[in-house]
Design a protein around this motif. Structure first.
Motif, PDB file in Angstrom:
ATOM      1  N   PHE A  16       0.696  -0.950   0.165  1.00 25.41           N
ATOM      2  CA  PHE A  16      -0.104   0.038  -0.083  1.00 25.41           C
ATOM      3  C   PHE A  16       0.951   1.256  -0.101  1.00 25.41           C
ATOM      4  O   PHE A  16       1.884   1.154   0.867  1.00 25.41           O
ATOM      5  N   VAL A  17       0.568   2.162  -0.736  1.00 25.02           N
ATOM      6  CA  VAL A  17       1.394   3.558  -0.721  1.00 25.02           C
ATOM      7  C   VAL A  17      -0.193   4.547  -0.376  1.00 25.02           C
ATOM      8  O   VAL A  17      -0.698   4.644  -1.138  1.00 25.02           O
ATOM      9  N   LEU A  18       0.227   5.101   0.795  1.00 24.27           N
ATOM     10  CA  LEU A  18      -0.893   5.992   1.220  1.00 24.27           C
ATOM     11  C   LEU A  18      -0.467   7.411   1.014  1.00 24.27           C
ATOM     12  O   LEU A  18       0.882   7.707   1.409  1.00 24.27           O
ATOM     13  N   LEU A  19      -1.224   8.162   0.357  1.00 24.29           N
ATOM     14  CA  LEU A  19      -0.693   9.381  -0.030  1.00 24.29           C
ATOM     15  C   LEU A  19      -1.099  10.432   0.829  1.00 24.29           C
ATOM     16  O   LEU A  19      -1.802  10.253   1.804  1.00 24.29           O
ATOM     17  N   HIS A  20      -0.444  11.604   0.610  1.00 25.82           N
ATOM     18  CA  HIS A  20      -0.997  12.953   1.751  1.00 25.82           C
ATOM     19  C   HIS A  20      -2.310  13.255   1.601  1.00 25.82           C
ATOM     20  O   HIS A  20      -3.065  12.980   0.467  1.00 25.82           O
ATOM     21  N   ARG A  21      -3.168  13.322   2.580  1.00 26.61           N
ATOM     22  CA  ARG A  21      -4.611  13.499   2.727  1.00 26.61           C
ATOM     23  C   ARG A  21      -5.233  12.419   2.334  1.00 26.61           C
ATOM     24  O   ARG A  21      -6.497  12.647   1.939  1.00 26.61           O
ATOM     25  N   PHE A  22      -4.889  11.406   2.081  1.00 26.02           N
ATOM     26  CA  PHE A  22      -5.722   9.891   2.020  1.00 26.02           C
ATOM     27  C   PHE A  22      -6.544   9.594   3.369  1.00 26.02           C
ATOM     28  O   PHE A  22      -5.685   9.451   4.309  1.00 26.02           O
ATOM     29  N   THR A  23      -7.682   9.442   3.218  1.00 29.36           N
ATOM     30  CA  THR A  23      -8.274   9.233   4.375  1.00 29.36           C
ATOM     31  C   THR A  23      -8.209   7.523   4.649  1.00 29.36           C
ATOM     32  O   THR A  23      -7.970   6.835   3.900  1.00 29.36           O
ATOM     33  N   LEU A  24      -8.387   7.317   5.896  1.00 30.82           N
ATOM     34  CA  LEU A  24      -8.428   5.760   6.051  1.00 30.82           C
ATOM     35  C   LEU A  24      -9.451   4.957   5.878  1.00 30.82           C
ATOM     36  O   LEU A  24      -9.562   3.567   5.869  1.00 30.82           O
ATOM     37  N   LEU A  25     -10.755   5.555   5.711  1.00 30.64           N
ATOM     38  CA  LEU A  25     -11.853   4.851   5.311  1.00 30.64           C
ATOM     39  C   LEU A  25     -11.807   3.861   4.159  1.00 30.64           C
ATOM     40  O   LEU A  25     -12.008   2.942   4.214  1.00 30.64           O
ATOM     41  N   PRO A  26     -11.490   4.474   2.908  1.00 30.69           N
ATOM     42  CA  PRO A  26     -11.031   3.503   1.830  1.00 30.69           C
ATOM     43  C   PRO A  26     -10.049   2.547   2.209  1.00 30.69           C
ATOM     44  O   PRO A  26     -10.390   1.515   1.607  1.00 30.69           O
TER      45      PRO A  26
END
Length: 53
Positions: A16-26
């Motif tokens: 997983f690559v989580l981006l800035h401002r990516f919410t945890l709900l998805p």
């Protein structure tokens, strides 16, 4: 025509690559889908191993 079963099952690797401002709900929804799929796969494998009731 019958398809043969695979002789070797390799574990699934997911990154997983989580981006800035990516919410945890998805992210949580996707992880939950993976968990449910794994549970169904385990249940199907145990049913196949024991045979029909």
């Amino acid at each position: 025509m019958y398809l043969s079963r695979p002789t070797e099952v390799r574990p699934l690797s997911v990154g997983f690559v989580l981006l800035h401002r990516f919410t945890l709900l998805p992210f949580a929804a996707f992880v939950d889908c993976l968990r449910l799929a794994a549970d169904e796969g385990i249940a199907a494998a145990s049913c196949a191993a024991t045979g029909p009731s």
